[in-house]
Design a protein around this motif. Sequence first.
Motif, PDB file in Angstrom:
ATOM      1  N   ARG A 174     -14.610 -30.213  34.433  1.00  0.00           N
ATOM      2  CA  ARG A 174     -14.479 -30.204  32.984  1.00  0.00           C
ATOM      3  C   ARG A 174     -13.905 -28.878  32.536  1.00  0.00           C
ATOM      4  O   ARG A 174     -14.624 -27.907  32.439  1.00  0.00           O
ATOM      5  N   PRO A 175     -12.634 -28.863  32.219  1.00  0.00           N
ATOM      6  CA  PRO A 175     -12.094 -27.627  31.678  1.00  0.00           C
ATOM      7  C   PRO A 175     -12.773 -27.351  30.335  1.00  0.00           C
ATOM      8  O   PRO A 175     -13.073 -28.276  29.590  1.00  0.00           O
ATOM      9  N   HIS A 176     -12.958 -26.093  30.066  1.00  0.00           N
ATOM     10  CA  HIS A 176     -13.552 -25.710  28.792  1.00  0.00           C
ATOM     11  C   HIS A 176     -12.573 -25.997  27.667  1.00  0.00           C
ATOM     12  O   HIS A 176     -11.394 -25.797  27.783  1.00  0.00           O
ATOM     13  N   PHE A 177     -13.026 -26.485  26.563  1.00  0.00           N
ATOM     14  CA  PHE A 177     -12.130 -26.587  25.413  1.00  0.00           C
ATOM     15  C   PHE A 177     -12.861 -26.277  24.114  1.00  0.00           C
ATOM     16  O   PHE A 177     -14.076 -26.230  24.055  1.00  0.00           O
ATOM     17  N   PHE A 209     -12.114 -29.892  18.715  1.00  0.00           N
ATOM     18  CA  PHE A 209     -10.755 -30.213  19.126  1.00  0.00           C
ATOM     19  C   PHE A 209     -10.398 -31.637  18.756  1.00  0.00           C
ATOM     20  O   PHE A 209     -11.202 -32.548  18.908  1.00  0.00           O
ATOM     21  N   ALA A 211     -11.426 -33.425  27.696  1.00  0.00           N
ATOM     22  CA  ALA A 211     -11.391 -32.043  28.168  1.00  0.00           C
ATOM     23  C   ALA A 211     -10.091 -31.766  28.912  1.00  0.00           C
ATOM     24  O   ALA A 211      -9.459 -30.721  28.726  1.00  0.00           O
ATOM     25  N   GLU A 212      -9.675 -32.730  29.728  1.00  0.00           N
ATOM     26  CA  GLU A 212      -8.421 -32.551  30.464  1.00  0.00           C
ATOM     27  C   GLU A 212      -7.240 -32.507  29.508  1.00  0.00           C
ATOM     28  O   GLU A 212      -6.305 -31.715  29.672  1.00  0.00           O
ATOM     29  N   PHE A 213      -7.324 -33.353  28.512  1.00  0.00           N
ATOM     30  CA  PHE A 213      -6.253 -33.377  27.523  1.00  0.00           C
ATOM     31  C   PHE A 213      -6.176 -32.045  26.770  1.00  0.00           C
ATOM     32  O   PHE A 213      -5.094 -31.491  26.563  1.00  0.00           O
ATOM     33  N   ALA A 214      -7.341 -31.539  26.419  1.00  0.00           N
ATOM     34  CA  ALA A 214      -7.373 -30.256  25.707  1.00  0.00           C
ATOM     35  C   ALA A 214      -6.807 -29.145  26.581  1.00  0.00           C
ATOM     36  O   ALA A 214      -6.069 -28.270  26.109  1.00  0.00           O
TER      37      ALA A 214
END
Lengths: 313, 112
Positions: free
Chosen positions: A99-102, A106, B82-85
């Motif tokens: 899970r990339p941080h965002f 958003f 999350a990947e999209f962001a």
Amino acid sequence: MSDNPYAALGLTKTATQDEIKKAYRKLVRTAHPDLNPDDPTAAARFVKISAAYDLLKDPETRARFDAGEIDATGAERPERRFYRDHTQSRGQSPGGGQRPHFDEGFDPSDIFAEILRQRGQAGGAGGAQGFSAPGPDLRYSLQVGFLDAALGAKTRITLPEGGNLEVQIPAGLSDGQTLRLRGRGAPGFGGGPAGDALITVSVRPHPVFARQGDDITVTVPIRIDEAVLGAKIDAPTIDGPVSLTIPKGANSGRILRLRGRGVKRSGAKPGDQLVELRVMAPTHPDQALTEFLQGWAKTQTEDPRHDLFRKGA
Amino acid sequence: MSERITEAEAIARVTGLTRTRLVAFIEAEAIVPRSEGNALLLENVDIVRLDLLCELSDIYEMDAETAAMVLSLIDQLHTSRAEFAALVKAIAREPADVRARLGAALQAAGKG
């Protein structure tokens, strides 16, 4: 919450328990923050419909509400956090992927806006944004007529690279002044803003009018009789002829002021027109005038050059 | 620093959660507690997941398996978001001409 829990669920008082449950289930689907993670209004709607359902799901509580024994306000749930608030800061799900941080809040539908915004900001940001810089200013010179400069006008300059540029001449423009047209210069680099067009204006002289700041000066010839007897004449101004009263005994060099008839620069007190009189002898004096003046001259003792010699000697 | 929430604390904190339900959710692998000695330990994120699982069970009368399936779909949704962001962020770091080209392509794709 709304005062009417039935309305909150899109129902009326006559709804059956089954209808209440069905309506609630449908609304939860569109309002639960975890089922609608991109909808910032979901949580508020979910709280509202849940409070309404809490009041109506139990036939006994519902009957007491219908009878007016309890009101709708007591049924609110305390603030709670939703799963979606957690997924944004940490990886969690059994076997879930990375899970990339965002960022909080958003919204994927903002992708175009985001990309465009980044483009707009690129000027001067440097670093990871890549090189970008505003375009250079382009210089032009422009000649405008005296009246266009005094009164204001719209004109066009033809550009050396083709095409033309509309230029608004403000009223009261002075000779040698530079106009700046923002963003009409050369295009920017790497998404930077365009430069400006700088236009230096020279004002052509006028055969009749001249400028002293915002005042217009003009020399108006008058006849001998107008000078001696006084008269009402028409004087030219930059706005057209204006009637002007010549006082009796007016001499050459006398300056009459036409208030407010000069240059009207925006934000400034309008200038005046200064009319300098010039007494003109007739080019071809007739017999009667010649004889009259010969006789008249003999009776004159006043010497107009008296002061000239006394002071100049 | 991980939170250490015991089963008993979880049951106390989550509305509608019973010991039976908790066991069912754990068996369905909707949540995976850490085991430390004899104790099963949960984290804050497990608490909000249990909130959601209980809500799904109550509102839609789902059993633990069904609620776990719905939650796994929500997990996938969050992963995609999350990947999209991350993708958008990566694009934002690209030079202007690359962004312009991608923006144009995306707009064209949106219209098509």
